[in-house]
Motif scaffolding. Structure first.
Motif, short mmCIF file in Angstrom:
data_model
loop_
_atom_site.label_atom_id
_atom_site.label_comp_id
_atom_site.label_asym_id
_atom_site.label_seq_id
_atom_site.Cartn_x
_atom_site.Cartn_y
_atom_site.Cartn_z
N GLY A 171 36.78 65.92 -3.91
CA GLY A 171 35.72 65.54 -3.00
C GLY A 171 35.38 64.07 -3.14
O GLY A 171 36.27 63.21 -3.08
N ALA A 172 34.08 63.78 -3.36
CA ALA A 172 33.62 62.40 -3.40
C ALA A 172 33.89 61.72 -4.74
O ALA A 172 33.52 60.57 -4.93
CB ALA A 172 32.12 62.36 -3.11
N VAL A 173 34.52 62.42 -5.67
CA VAL A 173 34.72 61.89 -7.02
C VAL A 173 36.21 61.72 -7.31
O VAL A 173 37.00 62.63 -7.06
CB VAL A 173 34.11 62.84 -8.07
N THR A 174 36.57 60.55 -7.84
CA THR A 174 37.92 60.34 -8.34
C THR A 174 37.82 59.89 -9.79
O THR A 174 37.13 58.91 -10.09
CB THR A 174 38.68 59.28 -7.52
N VAL A 175 38.48 60.61 -10.68
CA VAL A 175 38.51 60.21 -12.09
C VAL A 175 39.84 59.51 -12.35
O VAL A 175 40.91 60.08 -12.13
CB VAL A 175 38.36 61.43 -13.02
N HIS A 176 39.74 58.27 -12.80
CA HIS A 176 40.92 57.50 -13.19
C HIS A 176 40.97 57.52 -14.72
O HIS A 176 40.12 56.91 -15.37
CB HIS A 176 40.81 56.05 -12.70
N SER A 177 41.93 58.22 -15.27
CA SER A 177 42.07 58.30 -16.73
C SER A 177 43.07 57.24 -17.16
O SER A 177 44.27 57.37 -16.94
CB SER A 177 42.57 59.69 -17.14
N TRP A 178 42.53 56.20 -17.77
CA TRP A 178 43.36 55.06 -18.18
C TRP A 178 43.68 55.22 -19.67
O TRP A 178 42.78 55.17 -20.50
CB TRP A 178 42.62 53.74 -17.93
N ALA A 179 44.96 55.43 -19.97
CA ALA A 179 45.36 55.67 -21.36
C ALA A 179 45.71 54.37 -22.05
O ALA A 179 46.53 53.59 -21.55
CB ALA A 179 46.55 56.62 -21.41
N GLY A 180 45.10 54.12 -23.18
CA GLY A 180 45.43 52.94 -23.97
C GLY A 180 46.83 53.05 -24.55
O GLY A 180 47.47 54.09 -24.50
N PRO A 181 47.31 51.94 -25.12
CA PRO A 181 48.65 51.94 -25.72
C PRO A 181 48.66 52.75 -27.02
O PRO A 181 47.61 53.07 -27.58
CB PRO A 181 48.91 50.46 -25.99
N ALA A 182 49.88 53.04 -27.50
CA ALA A 182 50.01 53.84 -28.72
C ALA A 182 49.27 53.19 -29.88
O ALA A 182 48.67 53.89 -30.71
CB ALA A 182 51.48 54.05 -29.05
N GLU A 183 49.27 51.85 -29.96
CA GLU A 183 48.56 51.17 -31.06
C GLU A 183 47.06 51.44 -30.99
O GLU A 183 46.35 51.29 -31.98
CB GLU A 183 48.77 49.65 -31.04
N GLY A 184 46.58 51.80 -29.80
CA GLY A 184 45.18 52.17 -29.64
C GLY A 184 45.00 53.67 -29.61
O GLY A 184 44.02 54.18 -29.07
N LEU A 185 45.98 54.39 -30.20
CA LEU A 185 45.95 55.86 -30.28
C LEU A 185 45.91 56.50 -28.90
O LEU A 185 45.49 57.65 -28.75
CB LEU A 185 44.76 56.33 -31.14
N SER A 186 46.37 55.75 -27.90
CA SER A 186 46.43 56.28 -26.52
C SER A 186 45.09 56.84 -26.05
O SER A 186 45.04 57.73 -25.20
CB SER A 186 47.50 57.39 -26.40
N ALA A 187 44.00 56.31 -26.60
CA ALA A 187 42.67 56.81 -26.21
C ALA A 187 42.44 56.53 -24.73
O ALA A 187 42.78 55.47 -24.21
CB ALA A 187 41.59 56.14 -27.05
N ASN A 188 41.84 57.49 -24.07
CA ASN A 188 41.55 57.33 -22.64
C ASN A 188 40.22 56.64 -22.41
O ASN A 188 39.23 56.96 -23.08
CB ASN A 188 41.48 58.71 -21.97
#
Ligand SMILES: [Zn+2]
Length: 247
Positions: A11-28
């Motif tokens: 609907g009116a919401v879009t979630v963009h999950s941006w994954a960090g690099p492996a050195e940043g533990l791939s944290a979103n």
């Protein structure tokens, strides 16, 4: 730059999950795009990764009005200074970060549990205790079926189990599974469906036994890697072994 973005629209919401690099533990870092603004959740392991995430968010053409920090682990807040938005976090953030030798920002706004309408979209803020961290923020969008679980859930990524509340963690997952969400957005790994609840619970069950029987960090690591060979985040096992098996 990092092009590891997974986009989920309801609907009116879009979630963009941006994954960090492996050195940043791939944290979103989650960028929740609302009709006229963006709410961000989590701020990467350092400011350089956060700036890359922000470069992506800038391309969306809407202001980031809030930065929420889900919990007091460094891969979720060390990059916070790169954000211009006010910081929303649990009252415990700064003290819990200090306890592990890290300096977290003092929240501009302390998050309390309950519902709030932001830009016309209903948010449900929940605080859960003794899961992957001692306290953690879970953010639901109940009218859109989206649950942003922070590190209460990971997707195909080795869990950080050094804080050791594995049974309570599994209980909390069971409670979340009873709520009416079907898009589950984890702190590490890509968004998924409700199958994440069972997958993470299975990991916790295995890890509890592995923790109880492993003689040292190498044994724990090989048990986890052999059982979950496709999971990313093997480096996280090395980090947590330093806490579980000090010296
Ligand atoms: Zn994390």
């Amino acid at each position: 730059m990092n092009d590891s973005v997974t986009i989920t629209t309801r609907g009116a919401v879009t979630v963009h999950s941006w994954a960090g690099p492996a050195e940043g533990l791939s944290a979103n870092t989650q960028f929740i795009e609302l009709p006229t603004e963006i709410v961000a959740i989590d701020a990467q392991f350092d400011e350089a990764f956060a700036r890359d995430a922000l470069a992506y968010a800038t391309s969306l053409g809407k202001p980031i009005t809030r930065l929420y920090i889900s919990h007091a682990h460094p891969d979720h807040f060390l990059g916070a200074a790169a954000f211009a938005a006010p910081v929303y976090a649990l009252a415990s953030l700064k003290a819990d970060a200090a306890a592990i030798g890290r300096d977290a920002p003092a929240p501009d706004y302390v998050v309390s549990p309950g519902e709030e309408i932001i830009d016309g979209v209903r948010f449900d803020f929940q605080i859960v205790t003794d899961t992957e961290a001692s306290e953690a923020l879970v953010v639901g969008l109940p009218d859109h079926g989206i649950l942003i679980a922070g590190d209460v859930l990971y997707n195909r990524y080795h869990l950080y189990i050094a804080d050791g509340h594995l049974e309570q963690w599994a209980r909390v997952i069971g409670q979340l599974a009873a709520e009416p969400y079907d898009v589950i957005v984890p702190g590490h790994g890509e968004p998924a469906g409700v199958e994440l609840y069972d997958e993470v619970t299975e990991y916790l069950t295995f890890a509890k036994t592995a923790l109880a029987t492993a003689e040292d960090g190498a044994a724990l690591k090989s048990a986890l890697v052999n059982r979950f060979p496709d999971h990313r985040g093997v480096g996280l096992i090395d980090i947590q072994n330093g806490y579980i098996f000090p010296g």
